[in-house]
Enzyme design. Structure first.
Site, PDB file in Angstrom:
ATOM      1  N   TYR A  25     -16.845  43.903 129.041  1.00 17.76           N
ATOM      2  CA  TYR A  25     -15.743  44.326 129.907  1.00 17.76           C
ATOM      3  C   TYR A  25     -15.997  43.841 131.336  1.00 17.76           C
ATOM      4  CZ  TYR A  25     -14.452  47.241 126.000  1.00 17.76           C
ATOM      5  OH  TYR A  25     -14.085  47.680 124.765  1.00 17.76           O
ATOM      6  N   ASN A  48      -3.402  47.158 124.481  1.00 14.83           N
ATOM      7  CA  ASN A  48      -3.371  46.026 123.571  1.00 14.83           C
ATOM      8  C   ASN A  48      -2.034  45.884 122.857  1.00 14.83           C
ATOM      9  OD1 ASN A  48      -4.188  43.870 122.161  1.00 14.83           O
ATOM     10  ND2 ASN A  48      -5.452  44.954 120.722  1.00 14.83           N
ATOM     11  N   CYS A  56      -9.375  41.991 120.855  1.00 16.51           N
ATOM     12  CA  CYS A  56     -10.099  43.011 121.602  1.00 16.51           C
ATOM     13  C   CYS A  56     -11.429  43.314 120.920  1.00 16.51           C
ATOM     14  CB  CYS A  56      -9.261  44.277 121.696  1.00 16.51           C
ATOM     15  SG  CYS A  56      -8.544  44.762 120.126  1.00 16.51           S
ATOM     16  N   HIS A  57     -11.550  42.960 119.669  1.00 17.24           N
ATOM     17  CA  HIS A  57     -12.806  43.223 118.961  1.00 17.24           C
ATOM     18  C   HIS A  57     -13.914  42.320 119.481  1.00 17.24           C
ATOM     19  CE1 HIS A  57     -10.837  39.980 116.625  1.00 17.24           C
ATOM     20  NE2 HIS A  57     -12.056  39.539 116.509  1.00 17.24           N
ATOM     21  N   GLU A  85     -17.115  36.606 111.976  1.00 17.05           N
ATOM     22  CA  GLU A  85     -16.941  35.429 112.839  1.00 17.05           C
ATOM     23  C   GLU A  85     -18.276  34.751 113.143  1.00 17.05           C
ATOM     24  OE1 GLU A  85     -14.751  36.692 116.201  1.00 17.05           O
ATOM     25  OE2 GLU A  85     -12.868  36.704 115.103  1.00 17.05           O
TER      26      GLU A  85
END
Length: 105
Positions: A25, A48, A56-57, A85
Site C-alpha cells: 500500500y 474496488n 487488488c489481490h 501467479e
DNA sequence: AAACTGACTTCTC
DNA sequence: GGAGAAGCCAGTT
C-alpha cells in the site's frame, strides 16, 4: 465512474503491477505522490469498483502480509491467487524480496 | 464545512 | 516476537 481522481490513480497503478509480483500500500501511495497515503490506497481497494480490472489481490501490507480482501475466501483466496501467479510465499506472508514489485531500478 | 471511518505504517513496551 | 498506540491521507456522510 464516480470515483475520485486520486482513487483512479491508485487503480491505474494497481493495474500496472506485473503478474507474479505484489506491491505494498505504501508503495502505491508513493507512486501516487503521497508516501504516507497508504490508508487512502487501502480505501481504494476496499471500494474496488472494477474488481476484475483492479488486481487488488496484488496489493499487500508493508511486511507482505495479506490484509483485507472482502471477496469470498478472503485472505485465503487472495493467497491462492497470488500463488497461482507465481508469487513466492513465506508462510502467510508474501516474500517481498522475491515477489516484491520493483517499479524501476 | 466538520467529523468519522478505513484492505496502512511505524514506534514503543 | 506479539500487542498497543499514534500519525498519516483521502473519501464519504
Amino acid at each position: 465512474m464516480n470515483q475520485a481522481p486520486f482513487f483512479q490513480t491508485i487503480y491505474v497503478l494497481t493495474r500496472k503491477i506485473p503478474k507474479g509480483k505484489v506491491a505494498t500500500y505504501g508503495q502505491l501511495a508513493r507512486l501516487a505522490g503521497n508516501p504516507n497515503a497508504a490508508r487512502a490506497v487501502g480505501a481504494c481497494m476496499r471500494i474496488n469498483p472494477d474488481a476484475p480490472r483492479t488486481p487488488c489481490h496484488r496489493v499487500v501490507a508493508a511486511d507482505g502480509s495479506l490484509t483485507g480482501y472482502s471477496a469470498a475466501g478472503g485472505i485465503t483466496k487472495k493467497k491462492a491467487m497470488l500463488l497461482s501467479e507465481g508469487v513466492s510465499f513465506d508462510g502467510d506472508r508474501v516474500d517481498l524480496s522475491r515477489s516484491g514489485w520493483q517499479v524501476e531500478v
